[in-house]
Write an enzyme that holds these catalytic residues in place. Structure first.
Site, PDB file in Angstrom:
ATOM      1  N   ASP A 170       0.850  -1.182   0.000  1.00 52.19           N
ATOM      2  CA  ASP A 170       0.000   0.000   0.000  1.00 52.19           C
ATOM      3  C   ASP A 170       0.890   1.237   0.000  1.00 52.19           C
ATOM      4  O   ASP A 170       2.008   1.222   0.534  1.00 52.19           O
ATOM      5  CB  ASP A 170      -0.889   0.008   1.247  1.00 52.19           C
ATOM      6  CG  ASP A 170      -1.956   1.087   1.184  1.00 52.19           C
ATOM      7  OD1 ASP A 170      -2.985   0.850   0.530  1.00 52.19           O
ATOM      8  OD2 ASP A 170      -1.765   2.157   1.786  1.00 52.19           O
ATOM      9  N   ILE A 173       0.279   8.838   2.175  1.00 56.21           N
ATOM     10  CA  ILE A 173       1.045  10.020   2.554  1.00 56.21           C
ATOM     11  C   ILE A 173       0.779  10.302   4.028  1.00 56.21           C
ATOM     12  O   ILE A 173      -0.374  10.319   4.460  1.00 56.21           O
ATOM     13  CB  ILE A 173       0.650  11.231   1.691  1.00 56.21           C
ATOM     14  CG1 ILE A 173       0.885  10.929   0.212  1.00 56.21           C
ATOM     15  CG2 ILE A 173       1.435  12.474   2.107  1.00 56.21           C
ATOM     16  CD1 ILE A 173       0.362  11.992  -0.738  1.00 56.21           C
ATOM     17  N   GLU A 237      -2.634   1.390  -4.323  1.00 53.55           N
ATOM     18  CA  GLU A 237      -3.076   2.572  -5.061  1.00 53.55           C
ATOM     19  C   GLU A 237      -2.141   2.942  -6.212  1.00 53.55           C
ATOM     20  O   GLU A 237      -2.518   3.720  -7.089  1.00 53.55           O
ATOM     21  CB  GLU A 237      -3.225   3.761  -4.114  1.00 53.55           C
ATOM     22  CG  GLU A 237      -4.445   3.695  -3.211  1.00 53.55           C
ATOM     23  CD  GLU A 237      -4.193   2.896  -1.942  1.00 53.55           C
ATOM     24  OE1 GLU A 237      -5.106   2.797  -1.112  1.00 53.55           O
ATOM     25  OE2 GLU A 237      -3.075   2.356  -1.795  1.00 53.55           O
ATOM     26  N   GLU A 293      -2.195  21.858   9.352  1.00 55.30           N
ATOM     27  CA  GLU A 293      -2.918  20.758   8.727  1.00 55.30           C
ATOM     28  C   GLU A 293      -4.021  21.299   7.820  1.00 55.30           C
ATOM     29  O   GLU A 293      -4.318  22.497   7.816  1.00 55.30           O
ATOM     30  CB  GLU A 293      -3.504  19.832   9.798  1.00 55.30           C
ATOM     31  CG  GLU A 293      -2.467  18.951  10.484  1.00 55.30           C
ATOM     32  CD  GLU A 293      -2.013  17.790   9.602  1.00 55.30           C
ATOM     33  OE1 GLU A 293      -2.404  17.738   8.423  1.00 55.30           O
ATOM     34  OE2 GLU A 293      -1.274  16.920  10.101  1.00 55.30           O
TER      35      GLU A 293
END
Length: 495
Positions: A170, A173, A237, A293
């Site tokens: 997998d 990030i 992915e 964030e």
């Protein structure tokens, strides 16, 4: 929106992506002025093109290349490559409004990555951690986004690891903070697949090999942000990125660990997630804060998070470190477009042809807010628009708000969406509340002190804003119709 196809540049890595942007107006700028990676670099780009949920003033603007980085003679830093939906369209050769559909098609027709045993561009230069002079802090120019950050962060590292039981791999990030000369802390939002791999390895008392590839094909950076149920545990992915490009992503075997890395990456960090080892994220600064964030706030430093022991750093000659600002439009592109694909796929399976398009809005960082364009064709469709909203919540669990609009509303034009809310919405009958549902942990309003309906931090009242016209009233809500004309007859240069 439109996209200009440039067949002379085939995007397959970061460098070809930059070459494409050089051919397009207002998509890439560069500077030779020396920049300090500590707060200054991100401070500059906040004004140039960060956009997203960054504190104003900011804007959506070009990507930027810093050619001279203080303390790092051999490195350049690229930022903002994906910080514009228009630019993502150019990089993926797709009209911006169709990007969600492109990714859905790629997810449904994956092309698995392959291992290339030949020389890898990412390994042209090799630095081993066993070298007494090795220090990742002086080797790589990881930026510090603000002066309050816990430390330098790698914000665009493609973290690749494999399930120690099944061997399935997998890529995701994560928030990676440099802690020492050979240690990087890794923050996992609960439920991430790599964390499931780490937990299995830790239960067996073993480290988990992990590679971090930085500076890659933008298709990989967007594909890496898919989440369940579209990409369940065990779904690589990188196969979506392969489908976007029509050819498999090439991997290469790492030099010091039993794992693979992206062969065309600018930089690869090889390491192991150590079992039963935790560090305080801000142990070097004691600020109590991590980094900015996506919601626009600085995340709190975590008291105890896993550690990667670095074994080696490899990179291309004249390497480019790629980075992003957490609250920027870049996060909207990477998180939001896969979200759109997931919602489109879920609703299409349930009610084909009804959901025309989805936009994961910038104000929610690509995660919290989705605008759904729904078409009612008969009285039987009344209410199905709200079913589509419920399916959207199921398709993407971190979604907080859904705005439903009719087919005559441009979901990518916030003024048009808000127009629909002002003229096709009544709060007492057009709002659906769903309290007590788990959402994304970085929303600072998800605390009991904010709302009595929140019993535990991390849950939200998810809300549907139904700004669609009741089907039996559609004839009363027709927009004014203007004459269709050829504007270029009057203004030949009109775009």
């Amino acid at each position: 929106m439109s996209v200009t196809e440039n067949k002379s540049v085939r995007v397959h890595d970061l460098r070809s992506a930059l070459e494409l942007l050089k051919t397009l107006p207002n998509q890439l700028v560069s500077t030779d002025v020396e920049v300090n990676p500590h707060a200054e670099l991100s401070g500059v780009y906040r004004y140039v093109g960060a956009g997203g949920t960054c504190m104003r003033p900011t804007r959506v603007g070009p990507a930027m290349m810093f050619n001279t980085v203080k303390g790092y003679d051999n490195f350049r830093v690229a930022i903002g490559l994906l910080a514009s939906r228009e630019r993502v369209g150019h990089l993926l050769n797709c009209r911006p409004e169709k990007l969600g559909s492109l990714l859905l098609d790629a997810a449904n027709n994956p092309i698995s990555p392959v291992v290339d045993n030949g020389p890898a561009a990412c390994q042209e230069v090799v630095h081993l951690a066993s070298d007494p002079d090795f220090d990742i802090r002086t080797l790589l120019p990881a930026p510090t986004n603000t002066e309050e950050d816990a430390g330098p962060y790698f914000t665009l590292g493609m973290c690749y690891a494999s399930d120690p039981e099944t061997g399935e791999s997998d890529v995701t990030i994560h928030r990676l903070c440099v802690q020492s000369k050979d240690e990087i802390s890794m923050y996992f939002v609960p439920g991430r697949h790599l964390d499931a791999f780490r937990i299995k390895a830790e239960a067996a008392g073993k480290p988990l090999p992990i590679s971090i590839s930085i500076g890659v094909d933008p298709a990989i950076e967007i594909a890496a942000c898919f989440e369940p149920p579209t990409t369940p545990l065990g779904f690589d992915e990188l196969s979506i990125a392969g489908a976007i490009r029509g050819e498999a992503v090439k991997l290469t075997k790492c030099k010091t660990i039993n794992e693979r890395a992206i062969a065309h990456a600018e930089i690869v960090i090889e390491g192991e997630l150590l079992p039963d080892v935790r560090v305080r994220e801000d142990q070097n600064t004691n600020t109590g804060k991590a980094m900015p964030e996506f919601p626009g706030y600085t995340g709190e430093a975590k008291a105890a998070i896993p550690v990667i022991k670095v074994k080696a750093v490899t990179h291309r000659k004249n390497p480019i470190l790629q980075t992003c600002i957490g609250p920027s439009e870049e996060h909207v592109s990477m998180a939001g477009i896969p979200t759109e694909a997931s919602i489109l796929g879920m609703v299409e399976r349930a009610m084909p042809g009804k959901l025309l398009n989805v936009y994961a809005h910038s104000s929610g960082g690509g995660k919290y807010l989705a605008v759904l364009q729904f078409k009612k064709s008969s009285p039987a469709d009344e209410g199905r628009q709200r079913q589509a909203a419920l399916l959207a919540f199921a398709a993407f669990s971190e979604l907080k708000h859904v705005i439903l609009v009719d087919e005559d509303v441009d979901i990518f034009d916030t003024n048009d969406v808000l127009w629909a809310m002002q003229t096709r919405y009544q709060g007492d009958v057009s709002t659906v509340f769903i309290p007590g549902v788990r959402c994304h942990p970085l929303d600072p309003s998800q605390i009991p002190e904010f709302s009595p309906s929140i019993l535990q931090p991390g849950t939200s009242c998810k809300t549907i804003f139904d700004c669609t016209v009741p089907f039996h009233l559609k004839s009363h809500f027709e927009r004014s119709k203007f004459l269709e004309v050829d504007v270029k007859r009057f203004l030949p240069d009109f775009v």
